[in-house]
Design a protein around this motif. Structure first.
Motif, short mmCIF file in Angstrom:
data_model
loop_
_atom_site.label_atom_id
_atom_site.label_comp_id
_atom_site.label_asym_id
_atom_site.label_seq_id
_atom_site.Cartn_x
_atom_site.Cartn_y
_atom_site.Cartn_z
N PRO B 126 0.66 -1.26 0.02
CA PRO B 126 0.03 -0.07 -0.03
C PRO B 126 0.80 1.29 0.08
O PRO B 126 1.88 1.13 0.58
CB PRO B 126 -0.89 -0.10 1.28
CG PRO B 126 -0.78 -1.43 1.71
CD PRO B 126 0.66 -2.13 1.09
N GLU B 129 -0.03 7.68 2.89
CA GLU B 129 -0.19 9.01 2.69
C GLU B 129 0.10 9.85 3.98
O GLU B 129 0.21 10.96 3.94
CB GLU B 129 -1.53 9.10 2.26
CG GLU B 129 -1.77 8.81 0.83
CD GLU B 129 -3.28 8.20 0.60
OE1 GLU B 129 -3.89 8.78 1.68
OE2 GLU B 129 -3.76 7.76 -0.50
N THR B 131 -0.80 10.26 6.95
CA THR B 131 -2.12 11.16 7.58
C THR B 131 -2.14 10.80 8.99
O THR B 131 -1.83 9.47 9.42
CB THR B 131 -3.35 10.94 6.84
OG1 THR B 131 -3.71 9.59 6.98
CG2 THR B 131 -3.24 11.27 5.42
N ILE B 198 -9.98 3.67 14.66
CA ILE B 198 -9.93 2.47 13.70
C ILE B 198 -9.88 1.01 14.62
O ILE B 198 -9.85 1.16 15.79
CB ILE B 198 -8.60 2.50 13.11
CG1 ILE B 198 -7.46 2.55 14.13
CG2 ILE B 198 -8.15 3.83 12.16
CD1 ILE B 198 -5.94 2.43 13.77
N MET B 224 -4.05 5.01 6.61
CA MET B 224 -4.53 5.14 5.56
C MET B 224 -6.01 4.75 5.23
O MET B 224 -6.38 4.45 6.18
CB MET B 224 -3.64 4.49 4.37
CG MET B 224 -2.13 4.96 4.49
SD MET B 224 -1.21 3.60 3.90
CE MET B 224 -0.99 2.56 5.66
N GLU B 225 -6.59 4.86 4.06
CA GLU B 225 -7.90 4.46 3.94
C GLU B 225 -8.26 3.19 4.68
O GLU B 225 -9.21 3.12 5.51
CB GLU B 225 -8.15 4.35 2.53
CG GLU B 225 -9.50 3.88 1.94
CD GLU B 225 -10.55 4.92 2.19
OE1 GLU B 225 -10.00 6.40 2.27
OE2 GLU B 225 -11.60 4.78 2.41
N ASN B 226 -7.59 1.94 4.53
CA ASN B 226 -8.05 0.85 5.01
C ASN B 226 -6.91 -0.09 5.35
O ASN B 226 -6.89 -1.11 5.71
CB ASN B 226 -8.89 -0.23 3.93
CG ASN B 226 -8.15 -0.21 2.64
OD1 ASN B 226 -6.93 0.20 2.65
ND2 ASN B 226 -8.79 -0.93 1.90
N GLN B 227 -5.72 0.85 5.66
CA GLN B 227 -4.52 0.16 6.11
C GLN B 227 -3.91 0.95 7.37
O GLN B 227 -4.36 2.16 7.57
CB GLN B 227 -3.47 0.25 5.14
CG GLN B 227 -3.87 -0.56 4.19
CD GLN B 227 -3.30 -2.27 4.17
OE1 GLN B 227 -2.44 -2.48 4.58
NE2 GLN B 227 -3.99 -2.98 3.48
N ARG B 240 -4.09 -4.66 7.40
CA ARG B 240 -5.51 -4.08 6.75
C ARG B 240 -6.34 -3.68 8.38
O ARG B 240 -6.10 -4.26 9.42
CB ARG B 240 -6.32 -5.13 6.35
CG ARG B 240 -6.75 -6.45 6.98
CD ARG B 240 -7.37 -7.41 6.26
NE ARG B 240 -8.00 -8.58 6.93
CZ ARG B 240 -8.96 -8.67 7.47
NH1 ARG B 240 -10.01 -7.76 7.29
NH2 ARG B 240 -9.29 -9.84 8.09
N GLU B 243 -13.41 -3.12 8.70
CA GLU B 243 -14.47 -2.11 8.41
C GLU B 243 -15.59 -2.36 9.25
O GLU B 243 -16.02 -3.59 9.42
CB GLU B 243 -14.71 -2.36 6.97
CG GLU B 243 -13.47 -1.77 6.04
CD GLU B 243 -13.87 -2.11 4.60
OE1 GLU B 243 -15.09 -2.00 4.33
OE2 GLU B 243 -12.69 -2.36 3.92
#
Lengths: 375, 375
Positions: B126, B129, B131, B198, B224-227, B240, B243
């Motif tokens: 992945p 980013e 964040t 998360i 990250m989004e899903n990591q 991961r 969700e």
């Protein structure tokens, strides 16, 4: 029956007889340990279809610090009882049969009441008639076992080969095992006379060796109709014998050879282990040893995964060049039985069994491996 | 690609990425380890559906003593490659991609040629980013994991409960896990700001903790989004995220109680372990704790096997007498998470969840266990 004693000492005794106790027996009372308290001390017994073990803890054993309030006997489910004793809070504990075969186990402020079974229903151990007696040190007996037992057959197709053949005659004790692919034989000179010819199950010998540990004492061996008894100061170990005629292995061992090579065992073993990494991935599990005038090379190969070759260190070569293939697992087991020494491997041809012997040996320890034909 | 380096150092790196490599994956290349040799050093990568691990061995690492002849990359079957490297004869070895993705592995006089796979076909990790960054010490992160992860659900019926819920807000990091029978929650004050919410799979956290070991360094956490990425000096650990919405656990924790008792953890744990020996043999696996004005007694019982009772040592009691039954396995796990300290257990009634907290705590570590109704 009531006794107070040291917990650690008791746990050790229990662990020894537990080697003979299976949780998978069809006879429920045999999942139990028989606990018998006599004036002379504490006797524990465990048994299965193949072996029985009896340990004797003397009442005067200092470490045990036994306080016998009353004698008696009971059978307790071994695995569960052992877990309880291991988890008790204090260094000593008290075991007491209360009523209806119930047993009270007390240590500190913890008290267990567990259901036992009537000791009268526990099977009797074989009666020893003390024939054909022989004495070996624990060390020598363990060596004899470790040098042969790995070569017994793991398959029941020829049950007699699942045991080690012991022959005493002419003041020599011979122990030999073979699974028809490899063979290991040790001969020990004996001062005593006597004669016997028995086959002891390999599994019994493995458990015997574990039970003996590395104690510095002697083992008395007595042979009965279909049982053998190994007796030390504090333990009786019974094993059933295998019935039937053991094959004549003596004629299998060749006496003249065309190629001889001397290896240091640990270094050759390490190379075999590397080569077997690849042979294990292939379908045939064979490695190839190539002996030429220039060098000795070991090859392992698996078409899908890759190959390995290694230019081997050796100590001495005599005779003809040779190219021979064999199962590396037999070689590994054979080498491990030698330990850290130099050995001589003697070959006749790529299709005839080859022998392995200590380089300094006089034929008292010899192994045989059948090669694999590759064409 | 060609490199010579220290074997022991390489084995350690390989063992770390192997935590992420499964032999049972349906994607063949993921049974491999990606080996990438750059000017800056050696990068190993292992990956499965849940986690990916990348280790970086710097070219200047003294112990590694790396000699990089040429850069490049290859994928080798991890289990098999690891066995080969472990069995090589010398302290260093040379790895070289020769042709057709074949790799030569040489050490001393042993040479392996194994088939590799094109590194270009290895999945990409992945992209981070960077964040919501946060930094924790390895020690604190490991503590957070060991205090919560045992309480995650082992069943996939509610997948979200198989993870640990991490919430950062108001300069507090909260970690909580529950399988709906018991709960464990830790809160840590943070100097940094930021906010996230998360759920990380319990299994990933167990592997993360093992990979981090007890190094004295910091871990940078990026989401990250899903990591989520955990980054140390020489390792990147990706997991991961689960969700879905994690249930609101805060309302589950009661705040007023009728009975409070203080225990020393190791002594209480030992008693629970003894009582559970019997409860495990029964159908219900429950033990009973009886708190009266005179004493505190723990009972375990199995109709077929027997029973145990123990008069417990405790440090302090306040409030009403109580008789309560619970699953001893939940209690054991809870007590082990506390370690060697004193804790206070607070009860409302035999049918309401009870809490466990360090006796000296300020609510930053709390556990909850639901009792079992016995009538």
């Amino acid at each position: 029956m009531k006794v107070t004693l040291n917990r650690a000492v008791f746990i050790q005794e229990l662990a020894t007889v537990q080697r003979a106790i299976s949780t998978k027996t069809t006879i429920p009372i045999l999942t139990g340990v028989k606990i018998e308290l006599k004036e002379s001390g504490l006797v524990l017994t465990g048994s299965n279809a193949d072996i029985s073990i009896e340990t004797i803890l003397d009442k005067d054993n200092e470490k045990a610090g036994m306080d016998i309030a009353s004698t008696g006997a009971i059978v307790l489910q071994a695995r569960f009882f052992s877990e309880i004793v291991r988890k008790l809070p204090e260094d000593t504990f008290t075991l007491e049969v209360i009523e209806n075969n119930q047993v009270s186990i007390t240590s500190g402020k913890a008290n267990f009441i567990v259901n036992g079974l009537d000791a009268d229903n526990y099977p009797h151990l074989p009666i020893v008639e003390r024939t054909n007696e022989m004495t070996l040190s624990v060390e020598l007996l363990n060596q004899l076992i470790s040098e042969t037992v790995f070569a017994v057959s793991q398959h029941e197709s020829r049950p007699i080969l699942t045991g080690v053949h012991f022959v005493l005659e002419n003041q020599k004790l011979l122990a030999v095992a073979t699974d028809s692919h490899r063979l290991s034989q040790r001969i020990i000179p004996m001062e005593q006379g006597g004669a016997f010819n028995i086959v002891i199950p390999g599994k019994s010998l493995v458990e015997l060796s574990r039970s003996l540990g590395d104690k510095e004492e002697d083992v008395e061996i007595s042979i009965m109709e279909n049982q053998v008894l190994f007796k030390t100061k504090n333990m009786l170990f019974y094993s059933r014998l295998l019935e039937g005629n053991y094959p004549d292995t003596n004629r299998l061992i060749p006496t003249s050879f065309d190629t001889e090579i001397e290896f240091n065992v640990p270094s050759f073993l390490a190379a075999i282990e590397r080569a077997s990494l690849l042979s294990h991935e292939g379908r045939n599990n064979i490695v190839r040893l190539s002996i030429t005038e220039e060098n000795v090379i070991l090859y392992g190969n698996s078409p899908e995964v890759g190959k390995v070759e290694e230019d081997l260190n050796y100590e001495k070569i005599t005779g003809e060049p040779l190219d021979i293939s064999f199962n590396p697992d037999y070689m590994k087991a054979a080498l491990r039985a030698f330990g850290d020494m130099s050995i001589t491997i003697k070959f006749i041809s790529p299709v005839r069994p080859f022998t392995l012997e200590p380089a300094e040996g006089q034929g008292d320890f010899i192994q045989l491996i059948t090669p694999v034909r590759t064409n």
